[in-house]
Scaffold this active site. Structure first.
Site, mmCIF file in Angstrom:
data_model
loop_
_atom_site.group_PDB
_atom_site.id
_atom_site.type_symbol
_atom_site.label_atom_id
_atom_site.label_comp_id
_atom_site.label_asym_id
_atom_site.label_seq_id
_atom_site.Cartn_x
_atom_site.Cartn_y
_atom_site.Cartn_z
ATOM 1 C CE LYS A 73 -1.011 25.992 11.909
ATOM 2 N NZ LYS A 73 -0.393 24.998 11.045
ATOM 3 C CE LYS A 102 -5.362 18.654 6.090
ATOM 4 N NZ LYS A 102 -3.931 18.516 5.780
ATOM 5 C CE LYS A 128 -7.089 27.756 6.842
ATOM 6 N NZ LYS A 128 -5.760 27.499 6.463
HETATM 7 P P1 TYM Z 1 -2.227 21.872 4.015
HETATM 8 O O1 TYM Z 1 -1.898 20.461 4.265
HETATM 9 O O2 TYM Z 1 -2.722 22.717 5.123
HETATM 10 O O3 TYM Z 1 -3.313 21.973 2.865
HETATM 11 C C1 TYM Z 1 -3.143 21.290 1.641
HETATM 12 C C2 TYM Z 1 -3.635 22.170 0.516
HETATM 13 O O4 TYM Z 1 -5.020 22.469 0.685
HETATM 14 C C3 TYM Z 1 -5.214 23.875 0.564
HETATM 15 N N1 TYM Z 1 -6.331 24.259 1.441
HETATM 16 C C4 TYM Z 1 -7.429 24.888 1.016
HETATM 17 N N2 TYM Z 1 -7.802 25.302 -0.211
HETATM 18 C C5 TYM Z 1 -9.016 25.918 -0.313
HETATM 19 N N3 TYM Z 1 -9.855 26.089 0.743
HETATM 20 C C6 TYM Z 1 -9.512 25.686 1.982
HETATM 21 N N4 TYM Z 1 -10.358 25.844 3.006
HETATM 22 C C7 TYM Z 1 -8.251 25.044 2.165
HETATM 23 N N5 TYM Z 1 -7.613 24.513 3.240
HETATM 24 C C8 TYM Z 1 -6.446 24.042 2.777
HETATM 25 C C9 TYM Z 1 -3.905 24.490 1.026
HETATM 26 O O5 TYM Z 1 -3.756 25.801 0.544
HETATM 27 C C10 TYM Z 1 -2.907 23.522 0.433
HETATM 28 O O6 TYM Z 1 -2.667 23.836 -0.927
HETATM 29 N N6 TYM Z 1 2.103 24.349 3.781
HETATM 30 C C11 TYM Z 1 1.223 23.484 3.031
HETATM 31 C C12 TYM Z 1 1.865 22.186 2.575
HETATM 32 C C13 TYM Z 1 3.155 22.348 1.857
HETATM 33 C C14 TYM Z 1 3.320 22.749 0.506
HETATM 34 C C15 TYM Z 1 4.709 22.707 0.259
HETATM 35 C C16 TYM Z 1 2.434 23.125 -0.492
HETATM 36 C C17 TYM Z 1 4.401 22.111 2.352
HETATM 37 N N7 TYM Z 1 5.332 22.297 1.395
HETATM 38 C C18 TYM Z 1 5.242 23.048 -0.972
HETATM 39 C C19 TYM Z 1 2.971 23.489 -1.737
HETATM 40 C C20 TYM Z 1 4.343 23.429 -1.961
HETATM 41 C C21 TYM Z 1 0.033 23.120 3.922
HETATM 42 O O7 TYM Z 1 0.094 23.170 5.113
HETATM 43 O O8 TYM Z 1 -1.006 22.594 3.265
#
Ligand code: TYM
Length: 326
Positions: free
Chosen positions: A110, A194, A191
């Protein structure tokens, strides 16, 4: 046992988020105490339009319910409504090293090519560690892009425990065999995300049936005709098989067998149907719950349940640190 996880309120939730995270959230709510939040504090590490952030936060909350989370089994809440997340994040920031945060690939991606980056983007993984450790979660279901952040969380928990005495539970990262990394439909080497400007690279949970059809029928495959799971040689077809398996409950070998001798078109056509059949009830439930007062009630109840645990942890943490608590 306790499970905790979160999703950012940025844009539409896609199949990667669903398969990598939400679907597991639903399975785990029956097996252990569950807390799931919408991580709005994380989302402001990149610029947000306030009206959109507001809307997306409630959208994700409604989607949590729509995919099957049950507020009687799981606490569903907004991260910023429990102020202890920010408080613990600061304390853990004082335990973390710039060297280890510099190694985080998400930060490197990023901030790539920029001379300077927001401090929040840099310390993003520390806030994530605070989320998890605040609830002493044993399990953290996430996709594989978050694995490095969970490893940092484990390191910070162990470091704090060694310095100040047993306080935090060291959480588990348990990768899924398939589905931990759903790939982009237009480019199966990246991957599904969004932020991809091509809307047909992903399927969002709220996409209309026609959009789902177009995205799948256009999905990049390869020049062979054999339907075989081989992420290295056949990443496009393997990705479609992974999605198919997650949505149908059939195993990948079962699908390979079912489509023996069939062309890619047949697989894609059936996958469109399977995905649309699953999304339809989710979308109906979403439309019901999203404008309802019930949603706000669920979020307030979730906040209260989460805060009770968070306050208890903070009392312990402050005591260990030697803070005077009046
Ligand atoms: P975020 O919002 O980017 O994504 C939410 C969840 O979706 C999973 N994910 C995927 N899994 C499989 N294939 C993909 N292409 C894919 N894209 C996204 C992510 O791994 C995630 O589980 N940092 C985290 C949010 C967060 C969090 C936490 C998660 C903040 N605090 C504490 C667990 C525990 C995030 O940005 O997820």
């Amino acid at each position: 046992m306790r499970v905790f996880s979160g999703v950012q309120p940025t844009g539409n939730i896609h199949l990667g988020n669903y398969i990598g995270a939400l679907k597991q959230f639903v399975d785990l709510q029956d097996k252990m105490e569950a807390l799931y939040c919408i991580v709005d504090l994380h989302s402001i590490t990149v610029p947000q339009i306030p009206e959109e952030l507001y809307r997306h936060t409630l959208d994700v909350a409604a989607l949590y319910i729509a995919v099957g989370l049950d507020p009687k089994k799981a606490s569903i809440f907004i991260q910023s409504s429990v102020k202890e997340h920010a408080e613990l994040s600061w304390i853990l920031t004082c335990q973390a090293y710039t060297g280890e945060l510099n190694r985080m690939t998400q930060f490197k991606d990023k901030s790539h090519g920029k001379e300077s980056a927001p401090v929040g983007l840099f310390s993003y993984p520390v806030l994530m560690a605070a989320d998890i450790l605040l609830y002493k979660a044993d399990w953290v279901p996430v996709g594989n892009d978050q694995k490095q952040h969970i490893e940092l969380t484990r390191d910070l928990a162990v470091r704090f425990n060694n310095k100040y005495g047993e306080t935090f539970v060291v959480p588990q990262y348990k990768g899924m065999e398939v589905g931990a990394r759903i790939m982009s439909l237009d480019d199966p080497s990246a991957k599904m995300s969004k932020s991809n400007p091509n809307d047909f690279s992903r399927i969002s949970l709220l996409d209309a049936p026609g959009k789902v059809k177009k995205s799948i029928m256009r999905a990049t495959t390869d020049s062979e005709t054999v339907i075989r799971f081989d992420p290295v040689e056949k990443p496009g077809i393997s990705n479609l098989l992974t999605i198919y398996s997650a949505f149908s409950g059939k195993t990948i070998p079962e699908l390979e067998h079912q489509y023996e001798g069939c062309g890619y078109g047949a697989l894609k056509k059936d996958l469109v149907e399977v995905v649309n059949d699953t999304l339809q009830p989710i979308q109906e439930r979403f439309q019901e719950i999203r404008p309802s007062e019930e949603l706000i009630k669920i979020l307030k109840q979730g906040r209260d349940q989460a805060q009770a645990i968070a306050q208890q942890t903070m009392r312990e943490v402050k005591e260990r640190l030697g803070f005077v608590q009046l």
